[in-house]
Motif scaffolding. Structure first.
Motif, mmCIF file in Angstrom:
data_model
loop_
_atom_site.group_PDB
_atom_site.id
_atom_site.type_symbol
_atom_site.label_atom_id
_atom_site.label_comp_id
_atom_site.label_asym_id
_atom_site.label_seq_id
_atom_site.Cartn_x
_atom_site.Cartn_y
_atom_site.Cartn_z
ATOM 1 N N THR A 60 0.734 -1.288 0.051
ATOM 2 C CA THR A 60 -0.110 -0.004 0.036
ATOM 3 C C THR A 60 1.028 1.262 0.076
ATOM 4 O O THR A 60 1.767 1.527 0.509
ATOM 5 N N ASN A 75 -10.401 14.867 -0.106
ATOM 6 C CA ASN A 75 -10.398 13.610 0.306
ATOM 7 C C ASN A 75 -9.757 13.415 1.665
ATOM 8 O O ASN A 75 -8.828 13.974 2.156
ATOM 9 N N TYR A 78 -6.038 7.729 2.797
ATOM 10 C CA TYR A 78 -6.404 6.546 2.568
ATOM 11 C C TYR A 78 -5.084 5.745 1.689
ATOM 12 O O TYR A 78 -4.453 6.626 1.592
ATOM 13 N N TYR A 79 -5.369 4.580 1.668
ATOM 14 C CA TYR A 79 -4.057 3.724 1.199
ATOM 15 C C TYR A 79 -4.701 3.038 -0.029
ATOM 16 O O TYR A 79 -5.931 2.538 -0.158
ATOM 17 N N VAL A 80 -4.004 2.991 -1.135
ATOM 18 C CA VAL A 80 -4.106 2.195 -2.257
ATOM 19 C C VAL A 80 -2.822 1.190 -2.441
ATOM 20 O O VAL A 80 -1.756 1.230 -2.244
ATOM 21 N N LYS A 86 -6.698 -1.494 -5.382
ATOM 22 C CA LYS A 86 -7.831 -1.492 -4.280
ATOM 23 C C LYS A 86 -7.561 -0.620 -3.184
ATOM 24 O O LYS A 86 -6.185 -0.151 -3.018
ATOM 25 N N TYR A 87 -8.553 -0.075 -2.525
ATOM 26 C CA TYR A 87 -8.490 0.988 -1.386
ATOM 27 C C TYR A 87 -8.611 0.488 -0.106
ATOM 28 O O TYR A 87 -9.562 -0.392 0.075
ATOM 29 N N SER A 89 -8.393 1.672 4.250
ATOM 30 C CA SER A 89 -8.395 2.628 5.255
ATOM 31 C C SER A 89 -7.011 2.532 6.289
ATOM 32 O O SER A 89 -6.684 3.407 7.015
ATOM 33 N N GLU A 96 -10.776 -2.990 3.371
ATOM 34 C CA GLU A 96 -11.013 -2.386 2.090
ATOM 35 C C GLU A 96 -12.119 -1.490 2.001
ATOM 36 O O GLU A 96 -13.023 -1.667 3.060
ATOM 37 N N LEU A 99 -13.488 4.084 -2.873
ATOM 38 C CA LEU A 99 -12.927 5.308 -3.002
ATOM 39 C C LEU A 99 -13.887 6.433 -2.678
ATOM 40 O O LEU A 99 -13.382 7.344 -2.245
ATOM 41 N N THR A 102 -13.941 8.171 0.530
ATOM 42 C CA THR A 102 -13.085 9.142 1.047
ATOM 43 C C THR A 102 -13.158 10.602 0.572
ATOM 44 O O THR A 102 -12.599 11.509 1.086
#
Length: 205
Positions: A60, A75, A78-80, A86-87, A89, A96, A99, A102
């Motif tokens: 991430t 926004n 968050y983490y991708v 996928k996204y 928190s 998961e 998006l 956010t």
């Protein structure tokens, strides 16, 4: 004696591991005995476990929080995942999220009316306009849809429009006066036609 039938193998295709699911290298399985082999002929027996490629886990990257502006959404942080897109928190990629969860909506302009002001001889005025209390931009409308430059609202100072009051000699009963100028706009008195040197009317008597 009945000769050995030999292994009748079927290919199990290679499969890439994902962030959450293990993959495998290609191998063969015998349809008769169920054993596993690295070769189609069934000569090199292996353990199925040796073909497993472990799940990679999420890798991430933090997307920093950004404040919304009047016109642009912001926004929350968050983490991708760089592997699967996928996204999440959390940095570990265990929670998961969508998006859309956010997104902080654009705030919209919060405008205040600046009232029109007439120009004077020496001070500029302005037409009415609105200023946004959030971003400081200027608009011709309360909704903040038509942005303008503040300079476009300025009404220049008019300058003095002077009229000469001629000198008059005093008589026995009436006072006279020296010549002076009076501004037709503001009513002030000047010693010069350009209206640069203001005087008191009493000084002309």
């Amino acid at each position: 004696v009945i000769p050995a039938a030999g292994h009748d193998t079927t290919l199990v295709a290679a499969k890439d591991a994902t962030c959450t699911e293990p993959g495998n290298s290609a191998y063969y399985v015998c349809d008769n005995c169920g054993k596993y082999f690295s070769d189609e002929a069934g000569e090199n027996e292996i353990q199925q476990s040796s073909t497993i490629i472990p799940a990679k886990g999420h890798d991430t990257t933090l997307v920093a929080a950004k404040d919304a502006t009047c016109t642009e959404p912001g926004n929350s942080a968050y983490y991708v995942c760089d592997n699967c897109g996928k996204y999440f928190s959390d940095e570990a990629g265990e929670n998961e999220i969508e998006l859309s969860s956010t997104v902080i909506p654009a705030a919209g302009h919060d405008t205040t009316l600046v009232a029109a002001k007439d120009a004077t001889c020496t001070e500029p005025g302005n037409s009415a306009y609105y200023v946004c209390d959030n971003c400081g931009k200027y608009f011709s409308d309360e909704a903040g849809e038509n942005e303008i430059q503040q300079s476009s609202t300025i009404i220049p100072a008019k300058g003095h429009d002077t009229t000469l009051v001629a000198a008059k000699d005093a008589t026995c009963t009436e006072p006279g006066n020296s010549a002076y100028y009076v501004c037709d706009n503001c009513g002030k008195y000047f010693s010069d036609e350009a209206g640069e040197n203001e005087i008191e009317l009493s000084s002309t008597v």
